[in-house]
Write a protein that holds these residues in place. Structure first.
Motif, PDB file in Angstrom:
ATOM      1  N   LEU A  64       4.023  -4.480  -3.364  1.00 19.09           N
ATOM      2  CA  LEU A  64       4.387  -3.569  -2.270  1.00 19.09           C
ATOM      3  C   LEU A  64       4.254  -4.229  -0.899  1.00 19.09           C
ATOM      4  O   LEU A  64       5.069  -3.989  -0.014  1.00 19.09           O
ATOM      5  CB  LEU A  64       3.550  -2.290  -2.341  1.00 19.09           C
ATOM      6  CG  LEU A  64       4.045  -1.316  -3.396  1.00 19.09           C
ATOM      7  CD1 LEU A  64       3.027  -0.225  -3.656  1.00 19.09           C
ATOM      8  CD2 LEU A  64       5.374  -0.712  -2.985  1.00 19.09           C
ATOM      9  N   LEU A  65       3.232  -5.050  -0.708  1.00 23.66           N
ATOM     10  CA  LEU A  65       3.116  -5.753   0.571  1.00 23.66           C
ATOM     11  C   LEU A  65       4.130  -6.893   0.668  1.00 23.66           C
ATOM     12  O   LEU A  65       4.530  -7.270   1.767  1.00 23.66           O
ATOM     13  CB  LEU A  65       1.695  -6.291   0.757  1.00 23.66           C
ATOM     14  CG  LEU A  65       0.609  -5.231   0.964  1.00 23.66           C
ATOM     15  CD1 LEU A  65      -0.767  -5.884   1.042  1.00 23.66           C
ATOM     16  CD2 LEU A  65       0.887  -4.408   2.220  1.00 23.66           C
ATOM     17  N   GLY A  66       4.539  -7.430  -0.465  1.00 20.80           N
ATOM     18  CA  GLY A  66       5.544  -8.490  -0.459  1.00 20.80           C
ATOM     19  C   GLY A  66       6.964  -7.978  -0.525  1.00 20.80           C
ATOM     20  O   GLY A  66       7.915  -8.753  -0.375  1.00 20.80           O
ATOM     21  N   GLY A  67       7.142  -6.687  -0.728  1.00 19.13           N
ATOM     22  CA  GLY A  67       8.486  -6.120  -0.872  1.00 19.13           C
ATOM     23  C   GLY A  67       9.355  -6.285   0.357  1.00 19.13           C
ATOM     24  O   GLY A  67      10.536  -6.625   0.252  1.00 19.13           O
ATOM     25  N   ALA A  68       8.797  -6.067   1.529  1.00 20.59           N
ATOM     26  CA  ALA A  68       9.580  -6.195   2.761  1.00 20.59           C
ATOM     27  C   ALA A  68       9.998  -7.648   2.987  1.00 20.59           C
ATOM     28  O   ALA A  68      11.116  -7.920   3.429  1.00 20.59           O
ATOM     29  CB  ALA A  68       8.775  -5.673   3.943  1.00 20.59           C
ATOM     30  N   VAL A 107      12.144   6.767   3.044  1.00 19.22           N
ATOM     31  CA  VAL A 107      11.534   7.856   3.825  1.00 19.22           C
ATOM     32  C   VAL A 107      10.874   8.865   2.890  1.00 19.22           C
ATOM     33  O   VAL A 107       9.739   9.301   3.124  1.00 19.22           O
ATOM     34  CB  VAL A 107      12.572   8.536   4.747  1.00 19.22           C
ATOM     35  CG1 VAL A 107      12.063   9.862   5.289  1.00 19.22           C
ATOM     36  CG2 VAL A 107      12.946   7.610   5.898  1.00 19.22           C
ATOM     37  N   VAL A 108      11.569   9.235   1.823  1.00 18.34           N
ATOM     38  CA  VAL A 108      10.996  10.178   0.849  1.00 18.34           C
ATOM     39  C   VAL A 108       9.759   9.562   0.190  1.00 18.34           C
ATOM     40  O   VAL A 108       8.729  10.228   0.034  1.00 18.34           O
ATOM     41  CB  VAL A 108      12.053  10.582  -0.214  1.00 18.34           C
ATOM     42  CG1 VAL A 108      11.417  11.374  -1.343  1.00 18.34           C
ATOM     43  CG2 VAL A 108      13.169  11.382   0.440  1.00 18.34           C
ATOM     44  N   LEU A 109       9.847   8.292  -0.176  1.00 17.67           N
ATOM     45  CA  LEU A 109       8.704   7.595  -0.770  1.00 17.67           C
ATOM     46  C   LEU A 109       7.527   7.532   0.206  1.00 17.67           C
ATOM     47  O   LEU A 109       6.371   7.745  -0.185  1.00 17.67           O
ATOM     48  CB  LEU A 109       9.143   6.191  -1.170  1.00 17.67           C
ATOM     49  CG  LEU A 109       8.393   5.480  -2.270  1.00 17.67           C
ATOM     50  CD1 LEU A 109       8.446   6.288  -3.557  1.00 17.67           C
ATOM     51  CD2 LEU A 109       8.995   4.106  -2.496  1.00 17.67           C
ATOM     52  N   LEU A 110       7.816   7.274   1.478  1.00 16.79           N
ATOM     53  CA  LEU A 110       6.766   7.222   2.497  1.00 16.79           C
ATOM     54  C   LEU A 110       6.111   8.586   2.685  1.00 16.79           C
ATOM     55  O   LEU A 110       4.880   8.676   2.808  1.00 16.79           O
ATOM     56  CB  LEU A 110       7.334   6.714   3.819  1.00 16.79           C
ATOM     57  CG  LEU A 110       6.344   6.562   4.968  1.00 16.79           C
ATOM     58  CD1 LEU A 110       5.282   5.525   4.630  1.00 16.79           C
ATOM     59  CD2 LEU A 110       7.069   6.180   6.247  1.00 16.79           C
ATOM     60  N   MET A 111       6.907   9.643   2.686  1.00 15.77           N
ATOM     61  CA  MET A 111       6.337  10.994   2.821  1.00 15.77           C
ATOM     62  C   MET A 111       5.405  11.291   1.649  1.00 15.77           C
ATOM     63  O   MET A 111       4.310  11.834   1.835  1.00 15.77           O
ATOM     64  CB  MET A 111       7.457  12.035   2.904  1.00 15.77           C
ATOM     65  CG  MET A 111       8.201  11.987   4.211  1.00 15.77           C
ATOM     66  SD  MET A 111       9.700  13.012   4.346  1.00 15.77           S
ATOM     67  CE  MET A 111       9.553  14.256   3.155  1.00 15.77           C
ATOM     68  N   GLY A 112       5.808  10.913   0.439  1.00 16.24           N
ATOM     69  CA  GLY A 112       4.952  11.098  -0.728  1.00 16.24           C
ATOM     70  C   GLY A 112       3.698  10.247  -0.640  1.00 16.24           C
ATOM     71  O   GLY A 112       2.608  10.685  -1.005  1.00 16.24           O
ATOM     72  N   GLY A 113       3.835   9.024  -0.154  1.00 14.79           N
ATOM     73  CA  GLY A 113       2.685   8.142   0.001  1.00 14.79           C
ATOM     74  C   GLY A 113       1.686   8.665   1.014  1.00 14.79           C
ATOM     75  O   GLY A 113       0.467   8.606   0.798  1.00 14.79           O
ATOM     76  N   GLY A 145       2.704  -0.706   2.685  1.00 17.53           N
ATOM     77  CA  GLY A 145       3.776  -1.538   2.141  1.00 17.53           C
ATOM     78  C   GLY A 145       5.118  -0.822   2.166  1.00 17.53           C
ATOM     79  O   GLY A 145       6.147  -1.427   2.494  1.00 17.53           O
ATOM     80  N   ILE A 146       5.117   0.457   1.830  1.00 17.72           N
ATOM     81  CA  ILE A 146       6.357   1.247   1.882  1.00 17.72           C
ATOM     82  C   ILE A 146       6.850   1.352   3.321  1.00 17.72           C
ATOM     83  O   ILE A 146       8.050   1.237   3.595  1.00 17.72           O
ATOM     84  CB  ILE A 146       6.135   2.642   1.255  1.00 17.72           C
ATOM     85  CG1 ILE A 146       5.874   2.508  -0.245  1.00 17.72           C
ATOM     86  CG2 ILE A 146       7.334   3.552   1.512  1.00 17.72           C
ATOM     87  CD1 ILE A 146       5.315   3.766  -0.887  1.00 17.72           C
TER      88      ILE A 146
END
Length: 170
Positions: A64-68, A107-113, A145-146
């Motif tokens: 997740l931190l390497g995803g970007a 954005v949806v993933l970030l809201m869930g996170g 990460g997200i």
């Protein structure tokens, strides 16, 4: 492209480059923990209860931190039926359209996170295992990460939009 957009792309890509390159070293930490567990069990017959979960947490942080950064260097797998035949400008146009779906998803993933992290912090959520670690630290890392992937997706959108317009962002 306006100067603010160029500055945004430069800053986001610099941050993601640093975070991504640091995240690459998490694999060595994970290898060390797994080797420690293996030696402990083999030579001393002492199983360690926290190793598997810690390995899973480190792996989640790793990708997740390497995803970007992977997005930045175009290191993700891409389904390439027609895309590979397009010119660079048409690829950029296609990417600007599909970027909206990616940004919506992130954005949806970030809201869930954020919701999940808030829950873990509010109720001191712990994993239901023998070790029982608190889940807030890994959820914070996952949400961060997200967030970095969302920022990178917007930066890539601006980079592709500039390419469609015949410009290149440094």
């Amino acid at each position: 492209m306006p100067g603010a957009v160029k500055a945004y792309v430069r800053y986001v890509e610099a941050v993601n480059r640093v975070v991504g390159r640091l995240a690459m070293y998490l694999i060595f930490v994970m290898i060390g923990i797994l080797l420690y567990s293996s030696f402990s069990r083999t030579f001393y017959n002492v199983p360690i209860v926290w190793v598997m979960e810690m390995g899973q947490f480190l792996l989640a942080a790793y990708y997740l931190l390497g995803g970007a950064y992977a997005m930045q260097i175009d290191g993700h797998v891409r389904m390439d039926l027609l895309y590979g035949r397009l010119s660079p400008r048409k690829k950029a146009f296609t990417d600007t359209i599909t970027a909206f779906f990616l940004i919506f998803y992130l954005v949806v993933l970030l809201m869930g996170g954020i919701s999940s992290t808030d829950y873990a912090l509010t109720y001191d959520q712990k994993n239901y295992t023998a070790w029982g670690p608190p889940l807030a630290p890994i959820k914070i890392i996952m949400t961060f990460g997200i967030f970095l992937m969302l920022l990178q997706a917007v930066a890539i959108f601006f980079r592709d939009l500039a390419r469609v317009r015949g410009e290149e962002l440094e």
